[in-house]
Every structure is written in C-alpha cells, then in structure tokens.
Design a protein around this motif. Sequence first.
Motif, mmCIF file in Angstrom:
data_model
loop_
_atom_site.group_PDB
_atom_site.id
_atom_site.type_symbol
_atom_site.label_atom_id
_atom_site.label_comp_id
_atom_site.label_asym_id
_atom_site.label_seq_id
_atom_site.Cartn_x
_atom_site.Cartn_y
_atom_site.Cartn_z
ATOM 1 N N GLY A 4 0.812 -1.210 0.000
ATOM 2 C CA GLY A 4 0.000 0.000 0.000
ATOM 3 C C GLY A 4 0.848 1.263 0.000
ATOM 4 N N PRO A 5 0.205 2.429 0.126
ATOM 5 C CA PRO A 5 0.900 3.715 0.072
ATOM 6 C C PRO A 5 1.941 3.847 1.179
ATOM 7 N N ASN A 6 3.050 4.470 0.849
ATOM 8 C CA ASN A 6 4.127 4.676 1.815
ATOM 9 C C ASN A 6 3.932 6.019 2.519
ATOM 10 N N ILE A 7 3.038 6.043 3.510
ATOM 11 C CA ILE A 7 2.779 7.297 4.211
ATOM 12 C C ILE A 7 3.974 7.705 5.071
ATOM 13 N N ALA A 8 4.798 6.722 5.480
ATOM 14 C CA ALA A 8 5.982 7.048 6.276
ATOM 15 C C ALA A 8 6.960 7.903 5.466
ATOM 16 N N GLY A 9 7.069 7.603 4.166
ATOM 17 C CA GLY A 9 7.974 8.371 3.317
ATOM 18 C C GLY A 9 7.516 9.809 3.171
ATOM 19 N N HIS A 51 16.397 20.384 -0.613
ATOM 20 C CA HIS A 51 15.088 20.075 -0.042
ATOM 21 C C HIS A 51 13.988 20.152 -1.103
ATOM 22 N N LEU A 52 14.050 21.169 -1.950
ATOM 23 C CA LEU A 52 13.029 21.353 -2.969
ATOM 24 C C LEU A 52 13.069 20.232 -4.007
ATOM 25 N N SER A 53 14.260 19.750 -4.285
ATOM 26 C CA SER A 53 14.393 18.625 -5.208
ATOM 27 C C SER A 53 13.699 17.393 -4.644
ATOM 28 N N ARG A 54 13.878 17.153 -3.352
ATOM 29 C CA ARG A 54 13.225 16.007 -2.692
ATOM 30 C C ARG A 54 11.698 16.162 -2.731
ATOM 31 N N LEU A 55 11.227 17.370 -2.461
ATOM 32 C CA LEU A 55 9.780 17.610 -2.451
ATOM 33 C C LEU A 55 9.180 17.474 -3.847
ATOM 34 N N ALA A 56 9.925 17.924 -4.849
ATOM 35 C CA ALA A 56 9.450 17.830 -6.230
ATOM 36 C C ALA A 56 9.385 16.374 -6.686
ATOM 37 N N GLU A 57 10.406 15.599 -6.322
ATOM 38 C CA GLU A 57 10.434 14.182 -6.697
ATOM 39 C C GLU A 57 9.250 13.428 -6.090
ATOM 40 N N ALA A 58 8.832 13.856 -4.903
ATOM 41 C CA ALA A 58 7.711 13.194 -4.224
ATOM 42 C C ALA A 58 6.365 13.711 -4.701
ATOM 43 N N GLY A 59 6.379 14.722 -5.564
ATOM 44 C CA GLY A 59 5.129 15.257 -6.081
ATOM 45 C C GLY A 59 4.416 16.188 -5.120
ATOM 46 N N LEU A 60 5.142 16.755 -4.160
ATOM 47 C CA LEU A 60 4.530 17.669 -3.200
ATOM 48 C C LEU A 60 4.593 19.119 -3.677
ATOM 49 N N VAL A 61 5.586 19.443 -4.487
ATOM 50 C CA VAL A 61 5.687 20.784 -5.070
ATOM 51 C C VAL A 61 5.885 20.657 -6.574
ATOM 52 N N SER A 62 5.546 21.707 -7.279
ATOM 53 C CA SER A 62 5.759 21.746 -8.720
ATOM 54 C C SER A 62 6.712 22.886 -9.046
ATOM 55 N N LEU A 63 7.413 22.753 -10.151
ATOM 56 C CA LEU A 63 8.427 23.724 -10.567
ATOM 57 C C LEU A 63 8.029 24.347 -11.891
ATOM 58 N N ARG A 64 8.153 25.666 -11.957
ATOM 59 C CA ARG A 64 7.907 26.370 -13.205
ATOM 60 C C ARG A 64 9.080 27.298 -13.487
ATOM 61 N N LYS A 65 9.658 27.203 -14.686
ATOM 62 C CA LYS A 65 10.800 28.036 -15.064
ATOM 63 C C LYS A 65 10.323 29.237 -15.867
ATOM 64 N N GLN A 66 10.876 30.388 -15.517
ATOM 65 C CA GLN A 66 10.564 31.621 -16.236
ATOM 66 C C GLN A 66 11.857 32.419 -16.381
ATOM 67 N N GLY A 67 12.407 32.384 -17.586
ATOM 68 C CA GLY A 67 13.711 33.012 -17.781
ATOM 69 C C GLY A 67 14.774 32.273 -17.007
ATOM 70 N N ARG A 68 15.543 32.991 -16.246
ATOM 71 C CA ARG A 68 16.594 32.375 -15.432
ATOM 72 C C ARG A 68 16.085 31.911 -14.076
ATOM 73 N N HIS A 69 14.855 32.228 -13.781
ATOM 74 C CA HIS A 69 14.325 31.938 -12.447
ATOM 75 C C HIS A 69 13.478 30.669 -12.435
ATOM 76 N N LYS A 70 13.484 30.006 -11.288
ATOM 77 C CA LYS A 70 12.661 28.832 -11.046
ATOM 78 C C LYS A 70 11.695 29.162 -9.907
ATOM 79 N N TYR A 71 10.432 28.904 -10.151
ATOM 80 C CA TYR A 71 9.416 29.187 -9.153
ATOM 81 C C TYR A 71 8.754 27.891 -8.688
ATOM 82 N N TYR A 72 8.587 27.800 -7.374
ATOM 83 C CA TYR A 72 8.005 26.607 -6.777
ATOM 84 C C TYR A 72 6.631 26.939 -6.187
ATOM 85 N N SER A 73 5.733 25.981 -6.279
ATOM 86 C CA SER A 73 4.415 26.115 -5.670
ATOM 87 C C SER A 73 3.962 24.725 -5.221
#
Length: 226
Positions: A4-9, A51-73
């Motif tokens: 089942g789902p890995n809620i511990a992770g 930290h943001l890389s870990r969160l993005a890999e887990a699907g908790l945050v998304s990344l959007r690139k705009q020019g040279r900047h990266k924005y997280y939500s």
Amino acid sequence: MKEGPNIAGIAALIGDPARANMLQALMTGVALTASELAQEAGVTPQTSSFHLSRLAEAGLVSLRKQGRHKYYSLADSDVAALLEAMSGIAMRTGMTRVRTGPKEPALRKARVCYNHLAGEYGVQAYDSLLARDFLVEDGEQLHLTGDGRSFLTELGVVLPEKETKRRPLCKSCLDWSARRSHLAGIAGTSLLSFFLDQGWAKRVEGSRIIEFSRDGDSRFHAIFSL
C-alpha cells in the motif's frame, strides 16, 4: 513486507523542519523562488535546492521556469488540504510554535488556504451556505445546489458550467484553527477572488492573512449571516 501507500515516506519529507517551513510558506498560493524559500526555512540556498528537489520528486511541489528563475508552488489542492489537516492536528495536540506573535489573531480570523478563504470567515461562509441549503453534505461529498449556484452567480461570483474530476466545484477543507470545515474547490477559489476583486478584502503581503476593510466586513456579515 507491508503493501500500500508509503505514508511514512511522505511524513518523513514533511517532517523535516526546513521542508515543513517551505511548504507552509507555499500555502499562500504564491509561487516562490528557492532563495525566498531558503529565507523562510532559515537555510542556505544550496540546502534549499536540495530540499526542494526532494519535495518535487515526491510530487509535493511543482516547478515552473521563467527566464533564469525557477518558481516553486504546491503541487495541488490535495497537498494543501493535507498540510491544513496536519496543522489542525498539531494545534489539537498542543504542538504549537513557541511564540504565537501578533499575527496569530489575524490568521485565525481570515487567511488564505492555498487558493481559498480559511479561518473564522471561511468557516462562517461555509456554515451560512450550509444552513440555507445552498451547500449539501453527502457523506464525504459536498454539492452546490441549484439555489446555491443561483445565489453565488447573482452575487457576482463566477462559476464554471461544469466541474472536473481533478478539481471539483465544491470541496470541504478542515480548518486548522477553527477545527471545522471551510469551502475549497472551484467555488471556494472563486468566492475568495470575488472578495478581493470587489475590494472587500486584500492580501497582506508576505503573509497568509486576508484583511477585510470596514465596508467589506459589513457586507460579508450581511451576506453570510448565521
């Protein structure tokens, strides 16, 4: 081996203090850069990126690139609902911050929860719509009635003709401070946008606080009376 789902992770990812602070900062619904989130978490930009890389890999945050900047939500409203529910449990079990600070009463009164209104005002709007049968609770499902749609449309709230499975028209979200439900989903987002567009309320910069004007406060209580 358990199945089942890995809620511990997921819990371990959110449980890190730096990552928890980053996720809470993104509850404003505003996309932030890694540097801005580093300040929120009290870590270096390099550590923030890790930290943001870990969160993005887990699907908790998304990344959007705009020019040279990266924005997280936050990845979606489900993540926001999870964080709001966890905040409520933390409050109930006494796991609060050492100093509440002067913003605490304002946060409890009215704040943004990712993309909809939360706090006392959010709960009052929900209860008012429910009491007039504009909203109907059916188990875990929440529905906007025909009269409810007419009420919001006549008020000036813009609603789509159809909802999608990915984003329902109405959804209840457990409020961490009131420990009761407030309105999420497309209707919740549209209602908050209405308050802001009408000038009844404004967002306090750098905070989740929603501040109602004197006129907006009067109009809100007149429309969503209990």
